[in-house]
Write an enzyme that holds these catalytic residues in place. Structure first.
Site, short mmCIF file in Angstrom:
data_model
loop_
_atom_site.label_atom_id
_atom_site.label_comp_id
_atom_site.label_asym_id
_atom_site.label_seq_id
_atom_site.Cartn_x
_atom_site.Cartn_y
_atom_site.Cartn_z
N SER A 105 0.86 -1.19 0.00
CA SER A 105 0.00 0.00 0.00
C SER A 105 0.89 1.24 0.00
CB SER A 105 -0.87 0.02 1.26
OG SER A 105 -1.51 1.28 1.41
N TYR B 260 -1.80 -1.02 10.39
CA TYR B 260 -1.84 -1.26 8.94
C TYR B 260 -0.57 -0.76 8.28
CZ TYR B 260 -3.77 -1.26 4.17
OH TYR B 260 -4.00 -1.48 2.83
N1 LIG Z 1 -8.75 -0.72 -1.76
C1 LIG Z 1 -7.74 0.11 -1.60
O1 LIG Z 1 -7.89 1.33 -1.76
C2 LIG Z 1 -6.36 -0.41 -1.23
C3 LIG Z 1 -5.32 0.51 -1.16
C4 LIG Z 1 -4.04 0.06 -0.83
C5 LIG Z 1 -3.81 -1.28 -0.60
N2 LIG Z 1 -4.84 -2.17 -0.66
C6 LIG Z 1 -4.54 -3.59 -0.41
O2 LIG Z 1 -5.08 -4.39 -1.45
C7 LIG Z 1 -5.52 -5.64 -0.92
C8 LIG Z 1 -7.00 -5.84 -1.21
O3 LIG Z 1 -7.73 -4.75 -0.67
P1 LIG Z 1 -9.32 -4.63 -0.85
O4 LIG Z 1 -9.67 -3.20 -0.78
O5 LIG Z 1 -9.78 -5.43 -2.02
O6 LIG Z 1 -9.81 -5.34 0.52
P2 LIG Z 1 -11.18 -6.07 0.89
O7 LIG Z 1 -11.38 -5.88 2.35
O8 LIG Z 1 -12.27 -5.65 -0.04
O9 LIG Z 1 -10.85 -7.60 0.60
C9 LIG Z 1 -9.93 -8.29 1.39
C10 LIG Z 1 -10.28 -9.78 1.35
O10 LIG Z 1 -9.32 -10.46 2.19
C11 LIG Z 1 -10.03 -11.42 2.96
N3 LIG Z 1 -9.30 -11.71 4.19
C12 LIG Z 1 -9.16 -10.92 5.28
N4 LIG Z 1 -8.44 -11.55 6.22
C13 LIG Z 1 -8.12 -12.77 5.73
C14 LIG Z 1 -7.40 -13.89 6.22
N5 LIG Z 1 -6.90 -13.89 7.47
N6 LIG Z 1 -7.24 -14.97 5.43
C15 LIG Z 1 -7.78 -15.00 4.19
N7 LIG Z 1 -8.49 -13.97 3.66
C16 LIG Z 1 -8.67 -12.88 4.43
C17 LIG Z 1 -11.38 -10.78 3.25
O11 LIG Z 1 -12.35 -11.76 3.60
C18 LIG Z 1 -11.67 -10.08 1.93
O12 LIG Z 1 -12.39 -10.91 1.04
C19 LIG Z 1 -5.19 -5.60 0.58
O13 LIG Z 1 -3.91 -6.17 0.79
C20 LIG Z 1 -5.16 -4.11 0.88
O14 LIG Z 1 -4.38 -3.82 2.01
C21 LIG Z 1 -6.11 -1.76 -0.96
#
Ligand SMILES: NC(=O)c1ccc[n+]([C@@H]2O[C@H](COP(=O)([O-])OP(=O)(O)OC[C@H]3O[C@@H](n4cnc5c(N)ncnc54)[C@H](O)[C@@H]3O)[C@@H](O)[C@H]2O)c1
Length: 258
Positions: free
Chosen positions: A147, A160
């Site tokens: 991130s 985080y």
């Molecule tokens: N959406 C954003 O703006 C953004 C920005 C920067 C980084 N990210 C990173 O991108 C990735 C995806 O983000 P997102 O927004 O799609 O998140 P999200 O919350 O929509 O999806 C995350 C998924 O991970 C699953 N999960 C959580 N804990 C788990 C575990 N212990 N074991 C297995 N699965 C698990 C959840 O059930 C969920 O389906 C993450 O690593 C997040 O940190 C997202």
């Protein structure tokens, strides 16, 4: 819908494991890879939704329930993948406690801190550890979803931010340990609208949300998926240990008030 080019279809038959793929960016990555000819194993803590989306994605998708922070579940899940497909070519560590906000530092609960570190940082280590022998066998690749918060912060996001900073370090450490057979890179998304279409329609982003980005818009899951797919492809064969920022230019913007 994603259009396939001839070059893209070279993934045909290769197997990728994508964690946290029941929704959001992970689901977008799974769909993109399938469109390029990959067979994709989706994994998630949310077994109900994971099974549903895998069904919708069709014959090239397969779902395994897994908590990435639990080594026994990771061991079992990776063995299932090998039992089913006999090979593994790519690992995408996307699962995370993805809400960056914790409570104020003074009230930060150690159990919350430990859980965020366990899922966001120990999870990718465990997956890499158990997938490494199979990835080595096929000249595979790993992509970790970090991130921009690994390098910049808002208040009350200690757990985080620390987990994602650690993930960047884990990425270059793994690249040294697993090379030259396995390449390991990180993608750092900025603001990605990873909500379901219904939620996006119900609460659309504002013009100001989009306009603040040098690229003129908030990111989509496809913006991230395209970068991940390139890093898993043979076209990025000279790239390892690196971080790729997909944030519409936000982290390069001067933000001093006039
Ligand atoms: N959406 C954003 O703006 C953004 C920005 C920067 C980084 N990210 C990173 O991108 C990735 C995806 O983000 P997102 O927004 O799609 O998140 P999200 O919350 O929509 O999806 C995350 C998924 O991970 C699953 N999960 C959580 N804990 C788990 C575990 N212990 N074991 C297995 N699965 C698990 C959840 O059930 C969920 O389906 C993450 O690593 C997040 O940190 C997202």
């Amino acid at each position: 819908m994603i259009e396939l080019s001839e070059q893209q279809s070279i993934a045909n038959g290769r197997v990728a494991l994508v964690t946290g793929a029941a929704r959001g960016i992970g689901l977008g990555i799974a769909a993109w890879l399938i469109s390029e000819g990959w067979q994709v194993v989706l994994t998630d803590l949310d077994r109900v939704r994971g099974s549903q989306v895998a069904k919708v994605l069709g014959d090239s998708a397969w779902f395994i329930g897994m908590d990435v922070a639990d080594e026994a579940q990771v061991t079992l899940g990776v063995a299932e993948v090998l039992g089913q497909f006999g090979r593994l070519d790519a690992l995408v560590c996307n699962a995370a406690v993805a809400d960056p906000r914790n409570i104020t530092l003074e009230s930060l609960d150690l159990a919350h801190w430990n859980r965020v570190l366990a899922v966001n940082l120990s999870g990718p280590m465990l997956l890499a550890k158990h997938c490494a022998p199979y990835l080595r066998a096929h000249g595979g690749a790993i992509v970790n979803l970090a991130s921009t918060r690994a390098r910049q912060s808002e208040p009350d996001t200690e757990a985080y931010a620390a987990s994602k900073g650690g993930l960047l370090a884990l990425t270059h450490a793994l690249a040294m340990s697993l090379g030259p057979e396995v390449r390991v890179n990180a993608v750092s998304p900025g603001w990605i609208d990873a909500r379901d279409p219904a939620a996006r329609r119900a609460e659309p982003l504002s013009d100001a949300d989009h306009a603040q980005h040098p690229a003129g818009r908030v990111g989509t899951v496809e913006d991230v998926a395209a970068m991940v797919a390139w890093l898993l492809s043979k076209n990025s064969g000279f790239v390892t240990g690196q971080e790729f920022v997909v944030d519409g230019g936000m982290s390069k913007k001067m933000i001093y008030r006039d």
